[in-house]
Design an enzyme around this catalytic site. Sequence first.
Site, PDB file in Angstrom:
ATOM      1  N   TYR A 154       0.873   0.452   1.768  1.00 41.23           N
ATOM      2  CA  TYR A 154       0.984   0.337   3.222  1.00 41.23           C
ATOM      3  C   TYR A 154       1.463  -1.056   3.566  1.00 41.23           C
ATOM      4  CZ  TYR A 154      -0.417   0.239   8.169  1.00 41.23           C
ATOM      5  OH  TYR A 154      -0.434   0.125   9.545  1.00 41.23           O
ATOM      6  N   ASP A 249       3.371  -8.162  -0.662  1.00 39.97           N
ATOM      7  CA  ASP A 249       2.581  -7.993   0.545  1.00 39.97           C
ATOM      8  C   ASP A 249       1.137  -8.313   0.169  1.00 39.97           C
ATOM      9  OD1 ASP A 249       1.043  -7.204   2.669  1.00 39.97           O
ATOM     10  OD2 ASP A 249       2.169  -5.355   3.059  1.00 39.97           O
ATOM     11  N   LYS A 277      -4.854 -10.795   7.662  1.00 38.11           N
ATOM     12  CA  LYS A 277      -6.287 -10.603   7.429  1.00 38.11           C
ATOM     13  C   LYS A 277      -7.039 -11.920   7.157  1.00 38.11           C
ATOM     14  CE  LYS A 277      -5.582  -5.768   6.861  1.00 38.11           C
ATOM     15  NZ  LYS A 277      -4.803  -4.806   6.151  1.00 38.11           N
TER      16      LYS A 277
HETATM   17  C1  PLP Z   1      -3.408  -4.312   6.899  1.00 41.49           C
HETATM   18  C2  PLP Z   1      -2.149  -4.387   6.143  1.00 41.49           C
HETATM   19  C3  PLP Z   1      -0.912  -4.602   6.775  1.00 41.49           C
HETATM   20  C4  PLP Z   1      -0.763  -4.585   8.264  1.00 41.49           C
HETATM   21  O1  PLP Z   1      -1.435  -5.635   8.879  1.00 41.49           O
HETATM   22  P1  PLP Z   1      -1.861  -5.480  10.431  1.00 41.49           P
HETATM   23  O2  PLP Z   1      -2.430  -6.821  10.761  1.00 41.49           O
HETATM   24  O3  PLP Z   1      -2.832  -4.357  10.485  1.00 41.49           O
HETATM   25  O4  PLP Z   1      -0.606  -5.173  11.182  1.00 41.49           O
HETATM   26  C5  PLP Z   1       0.206  -4.787   5.996  1.00 41.49           C
HETATM   27  N1  PLP Z   1       0.115  -4.757   4.650  1.00 41.49           N
HETATM   28  C6  PLP Z   1      -1.043  -4.551   4.010  1.00 41.49           C
HETATM   29  C7  PLP Z   1      -1.065  -4.548   2.516  1.00 41.49           C
HETATM   30  C8  PLP Z   1      -2.204  -4.331   4.738  1.00 41.49           C
HETATM   31  O5  PLP Z   1      -3.348  -4.059   4.086  1.00 41.49           O
END
Ligand code: PLP
Length: 440
Positions: A154, A249, A277
């Site tokens: 994701y 990511d 995060k």
């Molecule tokens: C949570 C997440 C996102 C998206 O971040 P948001 O702050 O929710 O837009 C992108 N990549 C990864 C791996 C994530 O866990």
Amino acid sequence: MVIKRGIKLENRNSQSGYLFDRAQKCIPGGVNSPVRAFRAVGGTPRFMQRAEGDRLYDVDGNEYIDYVCAFGPGILGHSIPRVVEALQRMCEKGFCFGAPTEQEVQLAELIAEMVPSIEVSRLVNSGTEAVMSAIRAARGFTGRDMIVKFRGCYHGHSDGLLVKAGSGAMTTSVPDSAGVPTGYTNDTKIAEYNDRAGVENIFKENPGKIAAVIVEPVAANMGVVPPEAGFLEFLRDITKKDGALLIFDEVITGFRLSLGGAQSYYGIEPDITVLGKVVGGGIPIGVYGGRREIMNMVSPVGPVYQAGTLSGNPIATTAGIETLRILRDNPEIYRNLDEKAGKIAGRVQDAGKGRVQVNRVGSLITVFFTPHPVRTYEDAAASDTDSYARYFHFLLDHGIYLPPSQFEAMFVSEALTEQDLEKTCECIEAFFETETSLEE
Ligand SMILES: *Cc1c(COP(=O)(O)O)cnc(C)c1O
């Protein structure tokens, strides 16, 4: 401790039930992010009132040991006094200036100091926004359009990344979401996580066309699926050979697996890193960064446009700075997290022998309800989600808050006490005992 079998009564008279009814009338599904609605496990989501240390407190006066940690940011736990005080001081001075601040420089310096591959970084407001911008920078830098992503990874909800795959076909990409024109995902190729041959094929079919491969260095959005030995090195090599960029990511893994994230943990340097995060300490923030020559593509230095009214606001940067400083100045935190998570993972694996497969990397854990090892998306997807839902509700009823889906990681925080860890393990053991006795 008395551990009873969790029986899910829909308590419409609870404050959470009342608020959920009200919420559903004015917010889609009653929530501002879908997984919070408990649809994957059933039941009424708990509306939270406050949080402190390793605990969440809901509007009905119930208290929970928190293993969601806001889906990642809460690595230290909640309401850390040093962070709260810094935020209070900043709020009194102002929270949005539309002009540069020293805090932005401090945070960018901290990030460059900690994350090996980042020299220059840009702050945005969410992980989604950071990924979207990172891809634009990669396309601008390489002059190529195509992106390779992995099924089950994701990367936020921007249009071009809302694809898993067209049924088994690696060359066609069909959007997962309504409202995404296929034109937006035509340049997104899908590979299987931990499958080198699939990635090789995509490169063979599209030489010189791929701008970037984007990957969660530890997949944590199909449940936790670690990279197999050599997989990240392979991605590093194949992208380099083709002139494509490698994007990690690290929105979940950044500052979570180690101070330098997964790239330090595994010793692989990507070209671009995306953070979110933890880096905001619980306030909205996203970051993308990398080598200077790549980041020099970004406006106002280069031709890749990207901007944000609230980007780098002093509230988010203050929470980020304090959180990162605590992590930097207390390196034993990562050892503690690993130890605690290791204890939990071991106890669950023992208690659920033959029924569950526990995947863990550092303080990221998923208990998959499947007897088979989980190394791919397919393995993860084969899990028994009904069993997970029973497990979730049993623990919720005993004051333990797990992710409300089989396919989200369970997060351990520094604030988790030995006593709460022990209680958690006992409850999990009790769950597997009642499951067994039900079968007999
Ligand atoms: C949570 C997440 C996102 C998206 O971040 P948001 O702050 O929710 O837009 C992108 N990549 C990864 C791996 C994530 O866990």
